[in-house]
Design an enzyme around this catalytic site. Structure first.
Site, short mmCIF file in Angstrom:
data_model
loop_
_atom_site.label_atom_id
_atom_site.label_comp_id
_atom_site.label_asym_id
_atom_site.label_seq_id
_atom_site.Cartn_x
_atom_site.Cartn_y
_atom_site.Cartn_z
N ARG A 1 10.36 26.16 2.37
CA ARG A 1 10.87 25.35 1.25
C ARG A 1 10.04 24.08 1.05
O ARG A 1 10.57 23.05 0.62
CB ARG A 1 12.36 25.00 1.48
CG ARG A 1 13.25 26.21 1.75
CD ARG A 1 13.43 27.13 0.57
NE ARG A 1 14.19 26.55 -0.50
CZ ARG A 1 15.52 26.67 -0.65
NH1 ARG A 1 16.21 27.38 0.20
NH2 ARG A 1 16.13 26.13 -1.67
N ARG B 1 11.94 18.04 -11.90
CA ARG B 1 13.30 18.53 -11.92
C ARG B 1 14.13 17.77 -12.97
O ARG B 1 15.03 18.33 -13.58
CB ARG B 1 13.95 18.37 -10.53
CG ARG B 1 15.33 18.98 -10.48
CD ARG B 1 15.93 18.92 -9.12
NE ARG B 1 16.23 17.56 -8.72
CZ ARG B 1 16.90 17.24 -7.65
NH1 ARG B 1 17.32 18.18 -6.83
NH2 ARG B 1 17.15 15.98 -7.35
N ASP C 1 12.50 31.59 -6.65
CA ASP C 1 13.70 31.65 -5.82
C ASP C 1 14.01 33.10 -5.53
O ASP C 1 13.65 33.99 -6.31
CB ASP C 1 14.89 30.98 -6.52
CG ASP C 1 16.01 30.71 -5.52
OD1 ASP C 1 15.91 29.74 -4.78
OD2 ASP C 1 16.95 31.53 -5.44
N TYR D 1 24.76 36.93 -1.96
CA TYR D 1 24.98 36.16 -3.20
C TYR D 1 25.55 37.02 -4.31
O TYR D 1 26.38 36.58 -5.10
CB TYR D 1 23.67 35.51 -3.65
CG TYR D 1 23.23 34.39 -2.73
CD1 TYR D 1 23.81 33.13 -2.81
CD2 TYR D 1 22.26 34.60 -1.75
CE1 TYR D 1 23.43 32.10 -1.96
CE2 TYR D 1 21.87 33.58 -0.90
CZ TYR D 1 22.46 32.33 -1.01
OH TYR D 1 22.10 31.32 -0.16
O1 1CP Z 1 9.60 27.54 -0.05
C1 1CP Z 1 9.23 27.07 -1.13
O2 1CP Z 1 8.83 25.92 -1.25
C2 1CP Z 1 9.21 27.96 -2.35
C3 1CP Z 1 10.39 27.90 -3.15
C4 1CP Z 1 11.72 28.50 -2.73
C5 1CP Z 1 12.03 29.52 -1.80
C6 1CP Z 1 11.11 30.26 -0.85
C7 1CP Z 1 12.93 28.11 -3.34
C8 1CP Z 1 13.05 27.06 -4.37
N1 1CP Z 1 13.93 28.90 -2.85
C9 1CP Z 1 13.43 29.76 -1.90
C10 1CP Z 1 14.13 30.78 -1.13
C11 1CP Z 1 15.61 30.78 -1.06
N2 1CP Z 1 16.52 30.51 -2.07
C12 1CP Z 1 16.35 31.18 0.07
C13 1CP Z 1 15.73 31.66 1.35
C14 1CP Z 1 15.25 30.56 2.20
C15 1CP Z 1 16.32 29.67 2.77
O3 1CP Z 1 17.22 30.16 3.44
O4 1CP Z 1 16.21 28.46 2.56
C16 1CP Z 1 17.72 31.10 -0.25
C17 1CP Z 1 18.88 31.42 0.65
C18 1CP Z 1 17.81 30.68 -1.60
C19 1CP Z 1 19.05 30.50 -2.41
C20 1CP Z 1 19.09 29.14 -2.95
N3 1CP Z 1 18.42 28.74 -4.05
C21 1CP Z 1 19.69 28.00 -2.38
C22 1CP Z 1 20.48 27.98 -1.09
C23 1CP Z 1 21.94 27.98 -1.40
C24 1CP Z 1 22.77 28.24 -0.16
O5 1CP Z 1 23.48 29.26 -0.13
O6 1CP Z 1 22.69 27.44 0.78
C25 1CP Z 1 19.41 26.91 -3.21
C26 1CP Z 1 19.85 25.49 -3.04
C27 1CP Z 1 18.59 27.40 -4.26
C28 1CP Z 1 17.94 26.62 -5.34
C29 1CP Z 1 16.57 26.25 -5.05
N4 1CP Z 1 15.55 27.15 -4.80
C30 1CP Z 1 14.37 26.47 -4.61
C31 1CP Z 1 14.67 25.07 -4.76
C32 1CP Z 1 13.65 23.97 -4.67
C33 1CP Z 1 16.04 24.95 -5.03
C34 1CP Z 1 16.82 23.68 -5.26
C35 1CP Z 1 16.99 23.44 -6.70
C36 1CP Z 1 16.64 22.05 -7.03
O7 1CP Z 1 17.52 21.20 -6.91
O8 1CP Z 1 15.48 21.78 -7.36
#
Ligand code: 1CP
Length: 347
Positions: free
Chosen positions: A30, A43, A79, A156
Site C-alpha cells: 500500500r 484524492r 484496488d 467483500y
Molecule cells: O499498494 C499500493 O500502493 C497499490 C494500491 C492498492 C492496493 C494493492 C490499493 C489502493 N488497494 C490495494 C489492495 C487492497 N484493497 C487490499 C489488499 C491489501 C490489504 O490488505 O491492504 C484490500 C483488502 C483492499 C480493500 C480496500 N480498498 C480497503 C480495505 C478495507 C478493509 O476491509 O479494511 C480500503 C480502505 C480500500 C480503498 C483503497 N484502496 C487503495 C487506497 C489508497 C484506498 C484508500 C482510499 C483513499 O482514501 O484514498
C-alpha cells in the site's frame, strides 16, 4: 518466463528468481496512498475510482513512492475491488470508511447478477495504466501487478463491506458451500484473465493479496482459498514470478510454497526463521515489519529494521511491511524504513 531486459534496478526480480543480489530489495504494501501528501492532494480532487480509471492519474500515483520514498519496485495503483465491479457488482468507496457493496451476494439467485468478466472490455483501463506506467518508469524499477485472492474478494462480495471477522462471508461458505464454490471459481477465472492481461500490458511480477486468509482454519483455508490460489499461480508462474501474501495463514506456508509461487509474503506475527522452516529453502520470503512500528522514533525503526534483516539472513528476502502502510505514518519514517534496508549489507 518473460523478463524485461531494460530494467536497471531488477533486484526484486532477481531475488524472486533465487539469483544473487548485492543487497536486500525493499518495497511497502500500500505504498501508493494515504500517508503521502502528494496522494492526498489528488484524492481531494478526484474520486477513488476516477483515480483508478484514469491512466494518467493511476500512473502519477503509482510513481509517487518511487520518486519520493525510493522503493525498489512500483505497484500499480488500483484496488482489489475492481474485479467484483468488473463481474457486475456495484462497489462504492466511502471516504474514511472503506468499501461498500450495496447489493452483496447472499444466495444462488444472486449469482445470476455476476459473471466471469470479459477483462478486455471491463478492465482495459488497468491495462492502459500499466502501459503508461511502464513507459514513465523507463526501466527504473520493476512494476508489480496484483489482484485479490478469490477468498478475500468473496469476503467483500458477500459481507458487502469491511469486517474484522467476515462472519457473514464465512456463514455463506459453511451454509451454501456449492454456491460459494461457484462464486470462487468465477472470481478465479476472471482473475486469471485479468492477471494475464496485466502481464501482457507489462507487469513484471504479480502479487496475490489474501488479506483475510488468516480468518480460516487450515482445512478451510485449503478448501476456500488455496484451492483457487493454486489455479491462479499455475496459470501465471511461467509468465512472470508470482508472490502470494495470505495474511495470518502462516500455518499453510508449506502448502503455499508447493503452489510453485516464487515468493511468499509473511506478517509480523511469525518469526523469519520459523517461516523459512515452514516454507523451505527454495522460495523468497517477503516481509515482515509491523506497520505500526513505523510510528516509532526513527532510531528505533533503524534498529528494528536491521534486526529484521539479520533475522531473515542473506538472499531470498524482499524487505516489506507485514501488511499495508498506515495512513498516519510520517513520510520520513517510511523513508527511514527504506533507507535502512538499502544501506544494510549482510556480513
Ligand atoms: O499498494 C499500493 O500502493 C497499490 C494500491 C492498492 C492496493 C494493492 C490499493 C489502493 N488497494 C490495494 C489492495 C487492497 N484493497 C487490499 C489488499 C491489501 C490489504 O490488505 O491492504 C484490500 C483488502 C483492499 C480493500 C480496500 N480498498 C480497503 C480495505 C478495507 C478493509 O476491509 O479494511 C480500503 C480502505 C480500500 C480503498 C483503497 N484502496 C487503495 C487506497 C489508497 C484506498 C484508500 C482510499 C483513499 O482514501 O484514498
Amino acid at each position: 518466463m518473460k523478463r524485461d531486459q531494460n530494467i536497471k534496478n531488477d533486484l526484486i526480480i532477481r531475488t524472486l528468481m533465487g539469483e544473487a543480489v548485492e543487497r536486500t530489495p525493499v518495497w511497502m504494501m500500500r505504498q501508493a496512498g494515504r500517508y503521502l501528501p502528494e496522494y492526498i492532494a489528488l484524492r481531494n480532487k478526484y474520486s477513488f475510482f476516477e483515480r483508478c480509471q484514469n491512466p494518467e492519474l493511476a500512473c502519477e500515483i503509482t510513481l509517487q513512492p518511487v520518486d519520493i520514498v525510493g522503493v525498489d519496485a512500483a505497484i500499480l495503483f488500483s484496488d482489489i475491488l475492481v474485479v467484483p465491479q468488473a463481474m457486475g457488482l456495484e462497489v462504492q468507496l466511502i471516504e474514511k470508511q472503506g468499501p461498500l457493496l450495496p447489493d452483496p451476494i447472499k444466495t444462488a439467485k444472486d449469482l445470476e447478477r455476476v459473471r466471469v468478466a470479459d477483462v478486455d472490455e471491463t478492465l482495459s483501463y488497468v491495462f492502459d495504466a500499466i502501459k503508461l506506467i511502464k513507459q514513465e518508469l523507463n526501466g527504473r524499477v520493476p512494476l508489480i501487478g496484483f489482484a485479490g485472492a478469490p477468498w478475500t474478494l468473496l469476503c467483500y462480495m458477500v459481507q458487502g463491506k469491511g469486517s474484522k471477522t467476515f462472519d457473514e462471508a464465512k456463514a455463506f461458505c459453511y451454509q451454501q458451500p456449492e454456491v460459494a464454490h461457484q462464486l470462487l471459481q468465477m472470481i478465479t477465472d476472471t482473475t486469471i484473465a485479468y492477471l494475464k492481461g496485466q502481464v501482457a500490458a507489462g507487469a513484471d511480477t504479480l502479487q496475490i493479496f489474501d488479506s483475510w486468509g488468516g480468518l480460516l482454519s487450515k482445512q478451510d483455508f485449503e478448501t476456500y482459498s488455496l484451492y483457487y490460489i493454486r489455479q491462479i499461480v499455475a496459470a501465471l508462474k511461467d509468465e512472470v514470478p508470482t508472490i502470494v501474501f495470505a495474511k495470518g495463514a502462516w500455518g499453510s506456508l508449506k502448502e503455499m510454497a508447493d503452489t510453485g509461487a516464487h515468493g511468499l509474503g509473511i506478517d509480523w506475527c511469525i518469526e523469519p526463521h520459523m517461516a523459512r522452516q515452514f516454507a523451505g529453502a527454495d522460495i523468497t520470503l517477503q516481509g515482515n515489519f509491523d506497520p505500526a512500528k513505523l510510528l516509532s522514533p526513527i532510531p528505533v525503526i533503524e534498529k528494528e529494521v536491521t534486526a529484521m534483516l539479520k533475522a531473515f539472513g542473506p538472499g531470498r528476502h524482499i524487505a516489506n511491511l507485514g501488511h499495508g502502510i498506515l495512513p498516519n505514518v510520517p513520510v520520513d519514517h517510511a523513508k527511514a524504513f527504506v533507507d535502512t534496508v538499502k544501506n544494510f549489507r549482510h556480513a
